[in-house]
Motif scaffolding. Structure first.
Motif, PDB file in Angstrom:
ATOM      1  N   ASN A   1     -14.918  -8.092  14.743  1.00  0.00           N
ATOM      2  CA  ASN A   1     -13.971  -8.125  13.640  1.00  0.00           C
ATOM      3  C   ASN A   1     -12.594  -8.604  14.082  1.00  0.00           C
ATOM      4  OD1 ASN A   1     -15.127  -6.800  11.008  1.00  0.00           O
ATOM      5  ND2 ASN A   1     -16.049  -5.766  12.739  1.00  0.00           N
TER       6      ASN A   1
ATOM      7  N   GLN B   1     -16.668  -6.144   4.241  1.00  0.00           N
ATOM      8  CA  GLN B   1     -16.529  -6.155   5.701  1.00  0.00           C
ATOM      9  C   GLN B   1     -17.278  -4.971   6.327  1.00  0.00           C
ATOM     10  OE1 GLN B   1     -12.420  -6.258   6.920  1.00  0.00           O
ATOM     11  NE2 GLN B   1     -12.892  -6.965   8.986  1.00  0.00           N
TER      12      GLN B   1
ATOM     13  N   TYR C   1       0.836  -1.207   0.000  1.00  0.00           N
ATOM     14  CA  TYR C   1       0.000   0.000   0.000  1.00  0.00           C
ATOM     15  C   TYR C   1       0.864   1.246   0.000  1.00  0.00           C
ATOM     16  CZ  TYR C   1      -4.392  -2.465   0.790  1.00  0.00           C
ATOM     17  OH  TYR C   1      -5.494  -3.253   0.650  1.00  0.00           O
TER      18      TYR C   1
ATOM     19  N   PRO D   1      -5.061 -13.613  11.612  1.00  0.00           N
ATOM     20  CA  PRO D   1      -5.340 -12.559  12.582  1.00  0.00           C
ATOM     21  C   PRO D   1      -5.648 -11.211  11.932  1.00  0.00           C
ATOM     22  CG  PRO D   1      -3.008 -13.087  12.562  1.00  0.00           C
ATOM     23  CD  PRO D   1      -3.695 -14.126  11.725  1.00  0.00           C
ATOM     24  N   SER D   2      -6.122 -10.303  12.747  1.00  0.00           N
ATOM     25  CA  SER D   2      -6.437  -8.952  12.281  1.00  0.00           C
ATOM     26  C   SER D   2      -5.239  -8.330  11.570  1.00  0.00           C
ATOM     27  CB  SER D   2      -6.823  -8.112  13.494  1.00  0.00           C
ATOM     28  OG  SER D   2      -7.059  -6.792  13.118  1.00  0.00           O
TER      29      SER D   2
ATOM     30  N   ARG E   1       3.348  -0.087   3.315  1.00  0.00           N
ATOM     31  CA  ARG E   1       2.961  -1.251   4.076  1.00  0.00           C
ATOM     32  C   ARG E   1       2.770  -2.471   3.175  1.00  0.00           C
ATOM     33  NH1 ARG E   1       2.011  -2.366   8.876  1.00  0.00           N
ATOM     34  NH2 ARG E   1       2.317  -0.168   9.362  1.00  0.00           N
TER      35      ARG E   1
ATOM     36  N   LYS F   1      -6.470 -10.531   4.686  1.00  0.00           N
ATOM     37  CA  LYS F   1      -7.663 -11.210   4.154  1.00  0.00           C
ATOM     38  C   LYS F   1      -8.448 -10.287   3.223  1.00  0.00           C
ATOM     39  CE  LYS F   1      -9.282 -11.872   8.378  1.00  0.00           C
ATOM     40  NZ  LYS F   1      -8.180 -11.296   9.199  1.00  0.00           N
TER      41      LYS F   1
ATOM     42  N   MET G   1      -7.542   3.929   6.692  1.00  0.00           N
ATOM     43  CA  MET G   1      -6.678   3.034   5.919  1.00  0.00           C
ATOM     44  C   MET G   1      -6.389   1.733   6.656  1.00  0.00           C
ATOM     45  SD  MET G   1      -4.336   4.998   3.482  1.00  0.00           S
ATOM     46  CE  MET G   1      -5.115   6.117   2.350  1.00  0.00           C
ATOM     47  N   LEU G   2      -6.874   1.604   7.879  1.00  0.00           N
ATOM     48  CA  LEU G   2      -6.602   0.395   8.641  1.00  0.00           C
ATOM     49  C   LEU G   2      -7.558  -0.725   8.245  1.00  0.00           C
ATOM     50  CD1 LEU G   2      -6.064   1.893  12.185  1.00  0.00           C
ATOM     51  CD2 LEU G   2      -4.345   1.332  10.471  1.00  0.00           C
ATOM     52  N   SER G   3      -7.190  -1.933   8.607  1.00  0.00           N
ATOM     53  CA  SER G   3      -8.090  -3.063   8.362  1.00  0.00           C
ATOM     54  C   SER G   3      -9.234  -2.997   9.367  1.00  0.00           C
ATOM     55  CB  SER G   3      -7.334  -4.383   8.515  1.00  0.00           C
ATOM     56  OG  SER G   3      -7.212  -4.730   9.880  1.00  0.00           O
ATOM     57  N   GLY G   4     -10.314  -3.773   9.093  1.00  0.00           N
ATOM     58  CA  GLY G   4     -11.497  -3.740   9.953  1.00  0.00           C
ATOM     59  C   GLY G   4     -11.170  -3.977  11.420  1.00  0.00           C
TER      60      GLY G   4
ATOM     61  N   ARG H   1       1.205   2.060  14.765  1.00  0.00           N
ATOM     62  CA  ARG H   1       0.340   2.557  13.705  1.00  0.00           C
ATOM     63  C   ARG H   1      -0.194   3.950  14.007  1.00  0.00           C
ATOM     64  NH1 ARG H   1      -0.857  -2.310  11.022  1.00  0.00           N
ATOM     65  NH2 ARG H   1      -1.602  -0.953   9.365  1.00  0.00           N
TER      66      ARG H   1
ATOM     67  N   ALA I   1       1.044  -5.535   2.521  1.00  0.00           N
ATOM     68  CA  ALA I   1      -0.163  -6.220   2.982  1.00  0.00           C
ATOM     69  C   ALA I   1      -0.160  -7.681   2.535  1.00  0.00           C
ATOM     70  CB  ALA I   1      -1.405  -5.511   2.462  1.00  0.00           C
TER      71      ALA I   1
HETATM   72  N1  LIG Z   1      -5.916   1.430   1.999  1.00  0.00           N
HETATM   73  C1  LIG Z   1      -4.888   1.038   2.776  1.00  0.00           C
HETATM   74  N2  LIG Z   1      -3.803   1.825   2.862  1.00  0.00           N
HETATM   75  C2  LIG Z   1      -2.744   1.460   3.621  1.00  0.00           C
HETATM   76  N3  LIG Z   1      -2.682   0.344   4.320  1.00  0.00           N
HETATM   77  C3  LIG Z   1      -3.753  -0.495   4.273  1.00  0.00           C
HETATM   78  C4  LIG Z   1      -4.893  -0.187   3.494  1.00  0.00           C
HETATM   79  N4  LIG Z   1      -5.789  -1.184   3.626  1.00  0.00           N
HETATM   80  C5  LIG Z   1      -5.224  -2.086   4.473  1.00  0.00           C
HETATM   81  N5  LIG Z   1      -3.992  -1.691   4.837  1.00  0.00           N
HETATM   82  C6  LIG Z   1      -3.076  -2.411   5.712  1.00  0.00           C
HETATM   83  O1  LIG Z   1      -2.773  -3.648   5.121  1.00  0.00           O
HETATM   84  C7  LIG Z   1      -2.773  -4.679   6.097  1.00  0.00           C
HETATM   85  C8  LIG Z   1      -3.734  -5.797   5.686  1.00  0.00           C
HETATM   86  O2  LIG Z   1      -5.037  -5.272   5.727  1.00  0.00           O
HETATM   87  P1  LIG Z   1      -6.348  -6.136   5.483  1.00  0.00           P
HETATM   88  O3  LIG Z   1      -7.506  -5.203   5.512  1.00  0.00           O
HETATM   89  O4  LIG Z   1      -6.157  -6.972   4.282  1.00  0.00           O
HETATM   90  O5  LIG Z   1      -6.363  -7.050   6.800  1.00  0.00           O
HETATM   91  P2  LIG Z   1      -7.435  -8.135   7.207  1.00  0.00           P
HETATM   92  O6  LIG Z   1      -6.761  -9.456   7.182  1.00  0.00           O
HETATM   93  O7  LIG Z   1      -8.662  -7.960   6.422  1.00  0.00           O
HETATM   94  O8  LIG Z   1      -7.673  -7.714   8.725  1.00  0.00           O
HETATM   95  P3  LIG Z   1      -9.055  -7.676   9.565  1.00  0.00           P
HETATM   96  O9  LIG Z   1      -9.308  -9.042  10.069  1.00  0.00           O
HETATM   97  O10 LIG Z   1      -8.689  -6.745  10.698  1.00  0.00           O
HETATM   98  O11 LIG Z   1     -10.091  -7.124   8.679  1.00  0.00           O
HETATM   99  C9  LIG Z   1      -3.136  -4.047   7.423  1.00  0.00           C
HETATM  100  O12 LIG Z   1      -1.976  -3.851   8.177  1.00  0.00           O
HETATM  101  C10 LIG Z   1      -3.742  -2.705   7.040  1.00  0.00           C
HETATM  102  O13 LIG Z   1      -3.417  -1.732   7.995  1.00  0.00           O
END
Ligand SMILES: Nc1ncnc2c1ncn2[C@@H]1O[C@H](COP(=O)(O)OP(=O)(O)OP(=O)(O)O)[C@@H](O)[C@H]1O
Ligand SMILES: Nc1ncnc2c1ncn2[C@@H]1O[C@H](COP(=O)(O)OP(=O)(O)OP(=O)(O)O)[C@@H](O)[C@H]1O
Ligand SMILES: [Mg+2]
Ligand SMILES: [Mg+2]
Lengths: 227, 301, 301, 227
Positions: D167, A86, A11, A36-37, A15, A41, D137-140, D130, A17
């Motif tokens: 979540n 989500q 990203y 995990p969070s 970052r 995913k 921009m964070l994940s859910g 973070r 991802a």
């Molecule tokens: N638009 C974005 N810009 C920058 N970083 C992002 C963006 N979207 C997600 N990330 C980062 O990328 C990583 C993966 O995010 P992702 O949303 O795929 O996680 P996830 O597995 O769905 O987590 P969750 O279970 O919390 O939803 C995370 O560290 C998140 O902070």
């Protein structure tokens, strides 16, 4: 159906991802993605429904390479998928009916058929009596079910669901999983991202485990189950 | 399917207008006020322009007669005949001493007393001679002035372009200000509309985003926003024309009164039907453009 | 704590301005253009008003002399002395026949040929007599006209209010249109600003909502929006004044030229420092009001 | 601490979200509210944090009657509570740090102390690295944890959490529950609305069960546990 070959996603801000993801999901398969969070995913699903492009690597979907897909082909590709987001992404000032109907309207479905199918699908998620309410006035779990109804109303070839039961109680969650399983039996490929171990174990399907953007493992489907 | 889509777009557009009432009211008002300003300035400018093009041709020569020349006398008739037959002359108008006196009284309200206390009527009788346009720079005119200045019943001459001249430079100042305003407001409006559209994008961005994610094509999504734009443009330009027309009718007496006093041959008029349609048409086009542009950014990727 | 809050508000306001760039640019532009229009109309109107109040007092009497009265002759001097000593007279200005001829040539560009081909100079010499204001309605003036009309070297008289009269009614038409514009634009602007604020509410609504739910007091939440408003108001009015000033300087030559030709005693001027501060002040107040109003609805419950 | 006496809530449109609810939550108690989707969990919390007013009945909070509370007292009441919203309600264009810091800024906390406490709290939810990222921009799951950090950063007397682990994966969920338990031990009253039976069972606290707006039952705390 879906093939990811050495896919990275970085990203803005640097970052990572996803790192070097290789994945093959066959037609009519039922797959969980867990981890995990922040594992990545949502990012994997986003790359598949073309909400974003991969930084490196190739993604093949319905036999097409997403890296070189033209912009104006995207809508037509998306019409073959149903996505449960989500964060729901409902049109917040429209009714439940209009939200679900939108997926059919863009296909040019006739009025009468459209109405029947929308109401049928709402019945599946237990919201048939709520069709004229404004989406933003529903409870969290109700909104999630509207989102699920929208994803499946046009019986797409592929369903992507991101944490589809995060706001649902056990009964409703089981009902939703039944819908996905029924669709899967009719030939729809289903990919579900979730952290809900119980649900994964109960269903006993193939499960891909992510951690901090890496493939951390894979559980094969339980014996006796279909793919 | 096309009909189904169009009616869906129209319905969605109307719902959007209702749902986001203040946003759309603002856009309509901005369009409307812009058109109103342009309309007023245009009406004004067109009328002045037309009047000027007629007035600037009216060079006239005032021939003052000696006090002892009576209006039926031989000399008087001879002079009149000469003027009427002279090639450069278009119209001749006689003002008797009494007329001049009454004119003065009429034009100099507040000075009646002054005039009444004057024992002799100090105003000479005169012929106002209007010169044909194409003669205004020719030798005939010079000859006419020469002849008249030697004529024995003639006391003096005056080329009555004096106030018109001042008037012209004043009008050109006004028009300069008008066009300065138009140019600057125009630039500003383009900026406002452009940014208003960006603003609309922000307010509609998430909706557009979602529609795209569910598989809407660009034109399907644009449909309702274009209809929105059309409705806004039509309402905006329509409203401004209506207000303008009402204002025009309300002020009609005063405006036409003042106007006809200055430009007697010229009636003050509103837009023609063609101009009206043109304005409403450009309002609609503005609306369509707004709808297309406002969605373009979000449809890009 | 107050200082900590104020600096926090300012920083948040600046962040908001940056984050919601197009929204704020639009608001600033709307404020700016409104002020620009008002500014232009005000400058224009003030100047005309000032000029008119000076010109309307300048009633002047033109005394035409017979051709045979030489400028140094006894009769000439006697008349001049009489005029200078007469109580109602303010200033006396002499124009010789040659001056009149040259004036004519200057004022009637395009007719030089006509004049040159005239053998005798047809223009009489004259005294322009400016009348003191407070005499304009008195018996002395009537007496003056009476006496002069019988004076043997005097060929004629003319009260030179002719073009001014036409001019006045034209100016009153212009000013009517200006005030019509101001009134209608003003009404429209109030509507736009009111709705713009409602719009801001919509765009900021969820943020305000959240801040409230976390326990922010009304004034704490308002803080940053008020700062936003102040910045917008200052930038808006400042920008319009700047553009206005640049335009004024750019057009200075033309405007003052045209203006001084009509109103020779009157310089065309920009706003005074006081007026400028007043405009900027009202911009700021508008901004504060906007900030307060835009948050009020969401703060109600 | 919290007392609901014969509380009804009827939303516009005539939907009965709560019917004749009587409830007493004591100081320093730890209570779960559960029930199927649409049962009224979020609505109860909303009435307590004054996001809405009850249609009928009385609610007493910190010894004050919410029905007759003046508007300008609301912010000060809210400063004694931390709320985790089901839909997070983060300031989406602000950083993680600013989101959490806001709860302290309105209290007038000094800059140095504010910074220390925000970073400490972010560490508790595993997001200390973070803090300068934009919330949207964070994940859910990450957003959910920011929301939790904001709710607890000022160590309020009362924490209301709506589906706070919906979540989150198991590890993160446990971590969050640990935070709530620790706060509770220090004297904070905790009320959690959730559909997650596993979590309820594991924690073994008093549980109020809602169904379609009615009180459908109550499980008392397991023996050996505190209130
Ligand atoms: N638009 C974005 N810009 C920058 N970083 C992002 C963006 N979207 C997600 N990330 C980062 O990328 C990583 C993966 O995010 P992702 O949303 O795929 O996680 P996830 O597995 O769905 O987590 P969750 O279970 O919390 O939803 C995370 O560290 C998140 O902070
Ligand atoms: N603002 C509103 N306007 C109208 N009806 C509402 C509103 N908010 C909630 N409701 C309705 O009230 C009922 C209870 O809603 P509530 O959000 O309290 O449920 P919940 O128990 O939190 O459910 P979930 O587990 O799905 O979040 C639902 O039927 C919902 O549709
Ligand atoms: Mg996710
Ligand atoms: Mg809820």
């Amino acid at each position: 159906m879906i093939q990811l070959l050495r896919v990275d996603k970085v990203y803005e801000g640097g970052r990572w991802a996803l790192k070097d993801i290789n994945l093959h999901i066959k037609k009519e398969e039922f797959v969980f993605i867990t981890g995990p969070s922040g594992a990545g995913k949502t990012t994997i699903l986003k790359l598949i429904y073309l909400g974003d492009r991969a930084t490196n690597g190739q993604i093949l979907l319905f036999g097409r390479n997403l890296a070189i897909l033209k912009r104006n082909s995207i809508p037509f590709l998306r019409r073959n998928m149903g996505v449960v987001f989500q964060d729901f992404k409902l049109l917040s000032d429209k009714t439940v009916f209009d939200n679900v109907a939108f997926a059919l309207r863009i296909l040019g479905t006739r009025k009468v058929e459209l109405k029947t199918r929308v109401l049928e699908t709402l019945k599946l998620v237990g919201l048939e009596k709520r069709s004229n309410e404004i989406a933003s006035m529903l409870s969290g779990g109700e909104q999630q079910r509207v989102c699920i109804a929208r994803a499946v109303v046009n019986e797409p070839a592929l369903v992507l669901a991101d944490e589809p039961t995060g706001n649902l109680d056990l009964d409703n969650a089981n009902q939703v999983m039944d819908i996905f399983r029924a669709l899967n039996l009719k030939g729809t490929t289903v990919v579900i991202a979730t952290h809900n171990r119980e649900m994964i174990e109960k269903t006993g399907k193939r499960t891909i485990i992510l951690d901090s953007g890496n493939m951390a493992g894979e559980n094969l489907p339980r014996q006796g189950d279909a793919l | 399917m096309l009909y189904r889509n169009l009616s869906f777009f129209l319905i969605e557009a109307l719902k959007n207008l209702k749902g986001n009432f203040y946003l759309h009211l603002t856009i309509i008002l901005i369009i409307s006020i812009s058109f109103f300003i342009f309309g007023t300035l245009l009406i004004f400018d067109t009328n002045i322009d037309r009047a000027l093009s007629s007035i600037s041709k009216d060079l006239s020569l005032v021939v003052f007669l000696k006090d002892d020349v009576a209006s039926g006398s031989e000399d008087f008739l001879k002079l009149k005949k000469f003027l009427l037959n002279y090639p450069a002359v278009k119209v001749v108008h006689y003002t008797s001493r009494l007329d001049a006196y009454l004119d003065f009284k009429k034009n100099f309200k507040g000075y009646e007393k002054v005039v009444e206390e004057i024992e002799d009527n100090p105003f000479p009788s005169s012929f106002e001679v209007r010169i044909k346009e194409n003669y205004s720079n020719k030798k005939e005119l010079a000859d006419l002035i020469s002849i008249l200045s030697k004529w024995k019943s003639v006391e003096g001459l005056s080329l009555s372009k004096d106030w018109v001249n001042h008037f012209f430079s004043f009008i050109s100042l006004i028009r300069m200000v008008i066009w300065l305003l138009v140019a600057l407001i125009g630039t500003g409006l383009i900026l406002i509309i452009y940014n208003g559209i960006k603003l609309t994008i922000h307010s509609k961005g998430s909706q557009i985003e979602i529609m795209k994610l569910v598989g809407g094509t660009n034109w399907f999504i644009r449909g309702q926003f274009i209809f929105e734009g059309i409705i806004e443009g039509l309402l905006g330009s329509g409203m401004s024309l209506l207000v303008l027309y009402l204002a025009y009718n309300l002020m009609f007496q005063k405006i036409t009164g003042a106007f006809s006093f200055i430009f007697p041959q010229q009636a003050f008029s509103f837009f023609s039907v063609n101009d009206t349609l043109l304005l409403i048409g450009s309002g609609t086009i503005l609306g369509i453009l707004g709808g297309v542009l406002s969605t373009t950014k979000y449809l890009k990727n």
